[in-house]
Design a protein around this motif. Structure first.
Motif, PDB file in Angstrom:
ATOM      1  N   VAL A 105     109.586  66.057 -58.042  1.00 54.57           N
ATOM      2  CA  VAL A 105     109.019  64.876 -58.873  1.00 54.57           C
ATOM      3  C   VAL A 105     107.382  65.451 -59.123  1.00 54.57           C
ATOM      4  CG1 VAL A 105     108.737  62.544 -59.434  1.00 54.57           C
ATOM      5  CG2 VAL A 105     110.669  63.578 -58.253  1.00 54.57           C
ATOM      6  N   VAL A 106     107.139  65.509 -60.613  1.00 54.19           N
ATOM      7  CA  VAL A 106     105.653  65.779 -60.935  1.00 54.19           C
ATOM      8  C   VAL A 106     105.534  64.477 -61.612  1.00 54.19           C
ATOM      9  CG1 VAL A 106     104.117  67.110 -61.859  1.00 54.19           C
ATOM     10  CG2 VAL A 106     106.016  68.236 -60.781  1.00 54.19           C
ATOM     11  N   GLY A 107     104.222  63.937 -61.359  1.00 50.26           N
ATOM     12  CA  GLY A 107     103.677  62.822 -61.929  1.00 50.26           C
ATOM     13  C   GLY A 107     104.274  61.612 -61.470  1.00 50.26           C
TER      14      GLY A 107
ATOM     15  N   GLU B  43     106.460  60.584 -71.605  1.00 47.42           N
ATOM     16  CA  GLU B  43     105.031  60.322 -71.165  1.00 47.42           C
ATOM     17  C   GLU B  43     104.607  61.507 -70.285  1.00 47.42           C
ATOM     18  OE1 GLU B  43     105.963  56.618 -68.810  1.00 47.42           O
ATOM     19  OE2 GLU B  43     106.071  57.949 -66.879  1.00 47.42           O
ATOM     20  N   GLY B  44     103.236  61.501 -70.146  1.00 46.91           N
ATOM     21  CA  GLY B  44     102.720  62.591 -69.315  1.00 46.91           C
ATOM     22  C   GLY B  44     101.357  62.413 -69.232  1.00 46.91           C
ATOM     23  N   TYR B  45     100.590  63.862 -69.090  1.00 45.69           N
ATOM     24  CA  TYR B  45      99.319  63.667 -68.581  1.00 45.69           C
ATOM     25  C   TYR B  45      98.509  64.795 -69.658  1.00 45.69           C
ATOM     26  CZ  TYR B  45     100.888  61.463 -64.455  1.00 45.69           C
ATOM     27  OH  TYR B  45     101.381  60.852 -63.629  1.00 45.69           O
ATOM     28  N   SER B  46      97.344  64.094 -70.333  1.00 43.89           N
ATOM     29  CA  SER B  46      96.657  65.032 -71.452  1.00 43.89           C
ATOM     30  C   SER B  46      96.196  66.262 -70.492  1.00 43.89           C
ATOM     31  CB  SER B  46      95.510  64.143 -71.770  1.00 43.89           C
ATOM     32  OG  SER B  46      94.641  63.552 -70.819  1.00 43.89           O
ATOM     33  N   GLU B  47      95.852  67.321 -71.189  1.00 38.70           N
ATOM     34  CA  GLU B  47      95.170  68.565 -71.056  1.00 38.70           C
ATOM     35  C   GLU B  47      94.235  68.337 -70.170  1.00 38.70           C
ATOM     36  OE1 GLU B  47      94.776  69.928 -75.171  1.00 38.70           O
ATOM     37  OE2 GLU B  47      96.523  71.537 -74.779  1.00 38.70           O
ATOM     38  N   GLY B  48      94.149  68.826 -68.939  1.00 35.92           N
ATOM     39  CA  GLY B  48      92.902  68.847 -68.061  1.00 35.92           C
ATOM     40  C   GLY B  48      93.223  67.940 -67.074  1.00 35.92           C
ATOM     41  N   GLN B  49      94.284  66.721 -67.159  1.00 33.35           N
ATOM     42  CA  GLN B  49      94.447  65.795 -66.171  1.00 33.35           C
ATOM     43  C   GLN B  49      95.259  66.314 -65.256  1.00 33.35           C
ATOM     44  OE1 GLN B  49      93.470  62.373 -66.413  1.00 33.35           O
ATOM     45  NE2 GLN B  49      94.921  61.259 -65.227  1.00 33.35           N
ATOM     46  N   ASP B  50      95.299  66.023 -64.057  1.00 36.05           N
ATOM     47  CA  ASP B  50      96.294  66.455 -62.977  1.00 36.05           C
ATOM     48  C   ASP B  50      97.436  65.595 -62.754  1.00 36.05           C
ATOM     49  OD1 ASP B  50      97.366  67.529 -60.742  1.00 36.05           O
ATOM     50  OD2 ASP B  50      95.805  66.897 -59.188  1.00 36.05           O
ATOM     51  N   PRO B  51      98.605  66.135 -63.116  1.00 37.62           N
ATOM     52  CA  PRO B  51      99.819  65.395 -63.177  1.00 37.62           C
ATOM     53  C   PRO B  51     100.074  64.696 -61.760  1.00 37.62           C
ATOM     54  CG  PRO B  51     100.213  67.468 -64.172  1.00 37.62           C
ATOM     55  CD  PRO B  51      98.959  67.746 -63.445  1.00 37.62           C
TER      56      PRO B  51
ATOM     57  N   SER C 164      98.112  63.236 -59.941  1.00 38.35           N
ATOM     58  CA  SER C 164      97.196  61.891 -59.350  1.00 38.35           C
ATOM     59  C   SER C 164      96.980  61.100 -60.684  1.00 38.35           C
ATOM     60  CB  SER C 164      95.823  62.515 -58.869  1.00 38.35           C
ATOM     61  OG  SER C 164      95.017  63.308 -60.085  1.00 38.35           O
ATOM     62  N   GLY C 165      97.098  59.924 -60.342  1.00 37.46           N
ATOM     63  CA  GLY C 165      96.962  58.900 -61.478  1.00 37.46           C
ATOM     64  C   GLY C 165      98.257  58.694 -62.173  1.00 37.46           C
ATOM     65  N   LYS C 166      98.219  57.567 -63.044  1.00 38.36           N
ATOM     66  CA  LYS C 166      99.095  57.325 -63.954  1.00 38.36           C
ATOM     67  C   LYS C 166      99.210  58.325 -65.271  1.00 38.36           C
ATOM     68  CE  LYS C 166      99.390  52.416 -62.839  1.00 38.36           C
ATOM     69  NZ  LYS C 166      99.217  51.303 -63.003  1.00 38.36           N
ATOM     70  N   PRO C 167     100.301  58.283 -65.800  1.00 40.39           N
ATOM     71  CA  PRO C 167     100.473  59.144 -67.092  1.00 40.39           C
ATOM     72  C   PRO C 167      99.348  58.488 -67.961  1.00 40.39           C
ATOM     73  CG  PRO C 167     102.607  58.435 -66.214  1.00 40.39           C
ATOM     74  CD  PRO C 167     101.567  57.701 -65.329  1.00 40.39           C
ATOM     75  N   ASN C 168      98.835  59.405 -68.978  1.00 39.36           N
ATOM     76  CA  ASN C 168      98.118  58.567 -70.029  1.00 39.36           C
ATOM     77  C   ASN C 168      98.184  59.333 -71.398  1.00 39.36           C
ATOM     78  OD1 ASN C 168      97.178  61.490 -69.417  1.00 39.36           O
ATOM     79  ND2 ASN C 168      95.053  60.998 -69.483  1.00 39.36           N
TER      80      ASN C 168
END
Length: 366
Positions: free
Chosen positions: A161-163, A280-288, A290-294
């Motif tokens: 499970v990623v993110g 939903e996912g993580y923007s470029e450069g954002q570590d999937p 850590s943190g919530k999907p953005n």
């Protein structure tokens, strides 16, 4: 304007009960399109004949026990022979499986979770399905324990499970996006997508996407009717006598949705489907990790009547992709799900040209 076979198309007679006739057929072709279900009864002899005689094979099965059983028994042999066996190449489960990959490719960033919502619209004539699909559902639900045993034998590697973990919805819930009630989709889509994501992660090191599939059913009246029908179905399917009743009287137990005759041309002409994907996912450069999907994205796959119009379109275009995009298939032969086999091919492009359309509804917004 309907497609018709040309005068040069020959006819080969073969029988799933006659191995020699299947072998003779498989030896004369590069690819067999197998439409003979329920596949749990009629599918394996065709797969075996194709693998033994060096022909690839695709089907339109929505039966996880058959699909995964063929993987267990024939994956290595198909790889040795360099042939591809690709299951679920109809409405089950090309819109879902390729829809997840399309959504992933359209998101600028890392897609980690998708939910799809299916809506089937019918015209004044209504819609119905042939009872072959009903039989597959009856036998499939009766055989859930064997599916669990089969999966233990295969020994699948867990899909990481990623993110953020995708939350599972309830059995019935009100969907604000569509202003109607939704339930989990009972078809094979989730298991097929999971197999594709596992393959793409282990073989190509791609980030696996979590997936949930739902179907919109309408207002409160529809929920009540469906609950009664569902409880009755689940009670009867547990017993051999109940299964006989369900198979003998599909029209009665499905409130006319499944019939021995199948749909009329008018019913097919008036029916269409839309499958909407919320990713939903993580923007470029954002570590999937850590943190919530953005970032979010919404895509759609829409097409004509799913069972008898969209399914042959999907199957034939999958076949064309297998033959014409050979360089883009997985390097080894084997038993594959559509997403695993066709992720690098032009299948989505081909489908778009023929009325099963993939599109972005709303672009990612941070």
């Amino acid at each position: 304007g309907k497609a018709a076979p040309g005068a040069e198309v020959g006819l080969l007679l073969c029988d799933v009960g006659d191995a020699a006739s299947l072998s003779a057929m498989a030896r004369q072709t590069r690819l067999v399109l197998n439409c003979v279900g329920p596949y749990r009864f009629f599918g394996e002899p065709v797969v075996e004949a194709c693998v033994e005689n060096g022909a690839s094979c695709i089907d339109i099965s929505g039966e996880p026990q058959f699909l995964e059983g063929m993987y267990l028994k024939y994956n290595e042999k198909a790889a040795e022979k360099g042939v591809y066996v690709v299951g679920s190449c109809g409405f089950d489960s090309i819109p879902a499986d390729m829809g997840v990959l399309y959504t992933r490719d359209k998101l600028k960033g890392t897609l980690t979770g998708v939910e799809s919502f299916l809506m089937v619209k019918s015209g004044p004539e209504g819609a119905c399905i042939h009872d072959g699909t009903w039989k597959s559902a009856v036998y499939g639900l009766a055989d859930q324990d064997n599916l669990r045993t089969l999966r233990k034998k295969i020994g699948y590697a867990p899909v990481p499970v990623v993110g953020a973990k995708l939350k599972r919805r309830g059995l019935v819930f009100y969907n604000q996006e569509f202003k109607q009630y939704s339930i989990p989709f009972m078809g094979s889509d989730v298991s097929v997508v999971k197999r594709s994501q596992r393959h793409l992660h282990t073989e190509l090191q791609e980030t696996p996407v979590q997936y949930g599939a739902y179907v919109n059913i309408g207002g409160l009246g529809s929920v009540i009717k469906l609950m009664f029908a569902g409880i009755l179905f689940l009670l009867l399917v547990k017993f051999s006598f109940g299964r006989k009743l369900l198979i003998k009287y599909p029209e009665f137990f499905s409130a006319g949705r499944f019939t021995k005759k199948g749909p009329t041309q008018k019913q097919m002409d008036g029916t269409s489907f839309t499958m909407t994907f919320f990713g939903e996912g993580y923007s470029e450069g954002q570590d999937p990790q850590s943190g919530k999907p953005n970032v979010k994205i919404c895509t759609e796959v829409k097409g004509p009547e799913p069972g008898y119009v969209a399914t042959p379109i999907a199957m034939v275009q999958a076949a064309v992709s297998l033959l014409e995009d050979a360089a883009c298939l997985p390097k080894r032969g084997g038993v594959y799900s559509p997403g695993a086999a066709f992720s690098k091919t032009k299948l989505i492009e081909r489908l778009n040209k023929r009325g099963v359309e993939f599109s972005v509804i709303s672009k990612p917004e941070v």
